[in-house]
Design a protein around this motif. Structure first.
Motif, PDB file in Angstrom:
ATOM      1  N   GLU A 140       0.834  -1.132  -0.120  1.00 45.75           N
ATOM      2  CA  GLU A 140      -0.164  -0.034  -0.121  1.00 45.75           C
ATOM      3  C   GLU A 140       0.925   1.368  -0.024  1.00 45.75           C
ATOM      4  N   MET A 181      -3.003   3.138 -10.066  1.00 43.86           N
ATOM      5  CA  MET A 181      -4.408   3.351  -9.245  1.00 43.86           C
ATOM      6  C   MET A 181      -5.171   4.446 -10.033  1.00 43.86           C
ATOM      7  N   ARG A 182      -4.716   4.801 -11.483  1.00 45.80           N
ATOM      8  CA  ARG A 182      -5.412   5.548 -12.185  1.00 45.80           C
ATOM      9  C   ARG A 182      -5.766   4.742 -13.303  1.00 45.80           C
ATOM     10  N   LEU A 185      -7.304  -6.009  -2.098  1.00 47.05           N
ATOM     11  CA  LEU A 185      -7.461  -4.603  -3.062  1.00 47.05           C
ATOM     12  C   LEU A 185      -8.746  -5.003  -3.772  1.00 47.05           C
ATOM     13  N   VAL A 217     -10.769  -2.551 -10.675  1.00 44.66           N
ATOM     14  CA  VAL A 217     -11.720  -1.793 -11.263  1.00 44.66           C
ATOM     15  C   VAL A 217     -11.652  -2.107 -12.649  1.00 44.66           C
ATOM     16  N   GLU A 229     -12.542   0.017 -15.837  1.00 48.27           N
ATOM     17  CA  GLU A 229     -12.991   1.253 -15.876  1.00 48.27           C
ATOM     18  C   GLU A 229     -14.245   1.200 -17.262  1.00 48.27           C
ATOM     19  N   VAL A 235     -16.175  -3.960 -10.074  1.00 45.89           N
ATOM     20  CA  VAL A 235     -15.135  -3.849  -9.110  1.00 45.89           C
ATOM     21  C   VAL A 235     -15.226  -5.352  -8.515  1.00 45.89           C
ATOM     22  N   ARG A 241      -7.871  -0.226 -13.179  1.00 45.65           N
ATOM     23  CA  ARG A 241      -6.924   0.396 -12.143  1.00 45.65           C
ATOM     24  C   ARG A 241      -7.230  -0.398 -10.768  1.00 45.65           C
ATOM     25  N   GLN A 258      -7.373  -0.222  -6.857  1.00 43.46           N
ATOM     26  CA  GLN A 258      -7.937   0.685  -5.512  1.00 43.46           C
ATOM     27  C   GLN A 258      -7.562  -0.051  -4.392  1.00 43.46           C
ATOM     28  N   THR A 266      -7.628  -1.094  -0.580  1.00 42.49           N
ATOM     29  CA  THR A 266      -8.646  -0.758   0.366  1.00 42.49           C
ATOM     30  C   THR A 266      -8.090  -1.067   1.821  1.00 42.49           C
TER      31      THR A 266
END
Length: 96
Positions: free
Chosen positions: A21, A29-30, A49, A52, A54, A59, A77, A79, A81
């Motif tokens: 992390e 993360m983009r 994690l 996603v 896009e 998710v 991407r 995310q 968590t």
């Protein structure tokens, strides 16, 4: 369970370092894509994690021991968590 599979005859060409992390590159993360002709496989070693997609916003929650196959040229991407350790493997499809 991940329904996507690497293509038959896929050959491993590279593995990233193991990220956590604190060290995950901001670019992951983009929204980004795996290059045309290359497949990715995200492998979670520990923690959790969110992955996603896009294109439709779906998710997938991934936990230790899970993996996610990523087709070429598909926007996605990650995310973060919670605490996590993961790496990404890259494959090419031999003979395609």
């Amino acid at each position: 369970m991940n329904a996507l599979q690497l293509p038959s005859g896929a050959e491993l060409v590279r593995i990233t370092e193991t990220f956590d992390e604190a060290t995950v590159p901001r670019g992951l993360m983009r929204a980004h894509r795996v290059a045309k002709g290359t497949w990715g496989r995200l492998v979670v070693d520990s923690g959790c994690l969110a992955f996603v997609w896009e294109d439709d916003g779906s998710v997938v929650e991934l936990v230790a021991g899970d993996d996610q196959v990523i087709p070429p040229d598909t926007p996605h991407r990650v995310q973060i968590t919670e605490s996590v350790r993961f790496a990404v493997e890259f494959y090419t499809a031999v003979g395609s």
